[in-house]
Design a protein around this motif. Structure first.
Motif, short mmCIF file in Angstrom:
data_model
loop_
_atom_site.label_atom_id
_atom_site.label_comp_id
_atom_site.label_asym_id
_atom_site.label_seq_id
_atom_site.Cartn_x
_atom_site.Cartn_y
_atom_site.Cartn_z
N ALA A 119 50.30 -53.38 0.47
CA ALA A 119 51.34 -53.06 -0.51
C ALA A 119 52.29 -54.23 -0.69
N LEU A 120 52.58 -54.94 0.40
CA LEU A 120 53.47 -56.09 0.31
C LEU A 120 52.85 -57.19 -0.56
N ALA A 121 51.57 -57.42 -0.38
CA ALA A 121 50.89 -58.42 -1.21
C ALA A 121 50.89 -57.99 -2.68
N ASP A 122 50.66 -56.70 -2.93
CA ASP A 122 50.69 -56.20 -4.31
C ASP A 122 52.09 -56.33 -4.90
N ALA A 123 53.11 -56.05 -4.11
CA ALA A 123 54.48 -56.12 -4.62
C ALA A 123 54.85 -57.56 -4.99
N ARG A 124 54.48 -58.50 -4.15
CA ARG A 124 54.77 -59.90 -4.46
C ARG A 124 54.04 -60.36 -5.71
N PHE A 125 52.78 -59.96 -5.82
CA PHE A 125 51.99 -60.33 -6.99
C PHE A 125 52.58 -59.69 -8.26
N THR A 126 52.94 -58.41 -8.16
CA THR A 126 53.51 -57.71 -9.31
C THR A 126 54.82 -58.32 -9.75
N MET A 128 55.84 -61.42 -9.14
CA MET A 128 55.64 -62.80 -9.58
C MET A 128 55.21 -62.83 -11.05
N LEU A 129 54.34 -61.90 -11.44
CA LEU A 129 53.82 -61.88 -12.81
C LEU A 129 54.61 -60.95 -13.72
N SER A 130 55.61 -60.28 -13.17
CA SER A 130 56.41 -59.32 -13.95
C SER A 130 55.52 -58.32 -14.66
N LEU A 131 54.62 -57.71 -13.90
CA LEU A 131 53.66 -56.78 -14.48
C LEU A 131 54.36 -55.52 -14.97
N ARG A 132 53.83 -54.98 -16.06
CA ARG A 132 54.39 -53.78 -16.66
C ARG A 132 53.27 -52.79 -16.97
N SER A 133 53.67 -51.53 -17.18
CA SER A 133 52.68 -50.52 -17.53
C SER A 133 52.09 -50.82 -18.90
N GLU A 134 50.91 -50.25 -19.13
CA GLU A 134 50.15 -50.64 -20.31
C GLU A 134 50.76 -50.15 -21.62
N PRO A 142 59.65 -52.45 -9.03
CA PRO A 142 60.49 -51.58 -8.19
C PRO A 142 59.69 -50.45 -7.54
N PHE A 143 58.73 -49.91 -8.25
CA PHE A 143 57.96 -48.79 -7.72
C PHE A 143 57.00 -49.25 -6.62
N VAL A 144 56.46 -50.45 -6.76
CA VAL A 144 55.58 -50.97 -5.71
C VAL A 144 56.40 -51.30 -4.46
N TRP A 145 57.62 -51.79 -4.65
CA TRP A 145 58.48 -52.06 -3.49
C TRP A 145 58.87 -50.76 -2.78
N VAL A 146 58.96 -49.66 -3.50
CA VAL A 146 59.21 -48.37 -2.86
C VAL A 146 58.05 -48.02 -1.93
N MET A 147 56.82 -48.31 -2.37
CA MET A 147 55.66 -48.09 -1.51
C MET A 147 55.73 -48.94 -0.26
N VAL A 148 56.14 -50.19 -0.42
CA VAL A 148 56.27 -51.08 0.74
C VAL A 148 57.29 -50.54 1.73
N ALA A 149 58.47 -50.19 1.21
CA ALA A 149 59.54 -49.71 2.09
C ALA A 149 59.16 -48.39 2.76
N GLY A 150 58.56 -47.48 1.99
CA GLY A 150 58.21 -46.18 2.55
C GLY A 150 57.16 -46.27 3.64
N SER A 151 56.12 -47.04 3.40
CA SER A 151 55.07 -47.17 4.42
C SER A 151 55.57 -47.92 5.65
#
Length: 202
Positions: A119-126, A128-134, A142-151
């Motif tokens: 999740a940490l790798a995904d959060a950094r990647f997300t 870095m690229l400022s990924l957004r929903s389709e 922010p939502f991926v970082w919630v996964m990182v913090a929660g886990s």
């Protein structure tokens, strides 16, 4: 982590701090549930009442669900409210039960560590690229970082719990059935019937 069984003030204070922190995160998770409910109602009204549905309902609802799970998970772990299989550990006394407890916590900590790493790798990647929903173009970081913090927090709570004795086994009175009153005992003959259910003669 109901009530602390650790000796000394430091352990009890850490337990109390964990409960306060995780309870606050769980409250945020509950707010996310309320937001999902409000969003669903508003989307239905807009779709069938005005013929103008929101574009972001499904995507935002899914992201709020992620928040609900990962904000509530640490408190579930802290309260020992998650599902545990104790078929063997409850039948082993003393050190055996302690070893089962350590092994079980260790498996969960390993899972949490692997999930946290990914999740940490995904959060950094997300981020870095400022990924957004389709569709609605909602920022995902922010939502991926919630996964990182929660886990990560849940794994830390599990590691801290592993240092304490195993929690007491929940008896039937502590489960959901405790909310259902036991049926009143039937007194033989109390309603004019005998112990065999037959009507007594007058």
């Amino acid at each position: 982590m109901p009530p602390s069984t650790r000796p000394g003030r430091i352990g009890a204070r850490v337990d109390a701090a964990i409960l306060v922190l995780t309870r606050g995160l769980a409250a945020l998770g509950a707010a996310a549930v309320a937001a999902m409910a409000a969003l669903t109602v508003a989307a239905v009204v807009m779709r069938y009442g005005y013929g103008a549905p929101f574009r972001f309902t499904e995507e935002l609802g899914g992201l709020l669900l992620i928040c609900t799970v990962f904000l509530g998970l640490p408190h579930v772990m802290a309260r020992h409210a998650h599902i545990r299989v104790t078929l063997l550990s409850d039948r082993v006394p003393g050190i055996g039960r302690r070893l089962f407890w350590i092994a079980g916590q260790g498996v969960f900590i390993l899972f949490a560590a692997v999930f946290f790493r990914d999740a940490l790798a995904d959060a950094r990647f997300t981020q870095m690229l400022s990924l957004r929903s389709e569709v609605a173009r909602i920022g995902l970081a922010p939502f991926v970082w919630v996964m990182v913090a929660g886990s990560g927090l849940t794994g830390a709570v599990a590691a801290w719990q592993m240092l304490a004795p195993p929690p007491a086994t929940r008896g039937p009175a502590q489960g959901p059935q405790a909310l259902v009153p036991d049926p009143a005992p039937r007194v033989p003959g109390g309603d004019g019937r005998g112990a065999d259910g037959g009507r007594r003669g007058g």
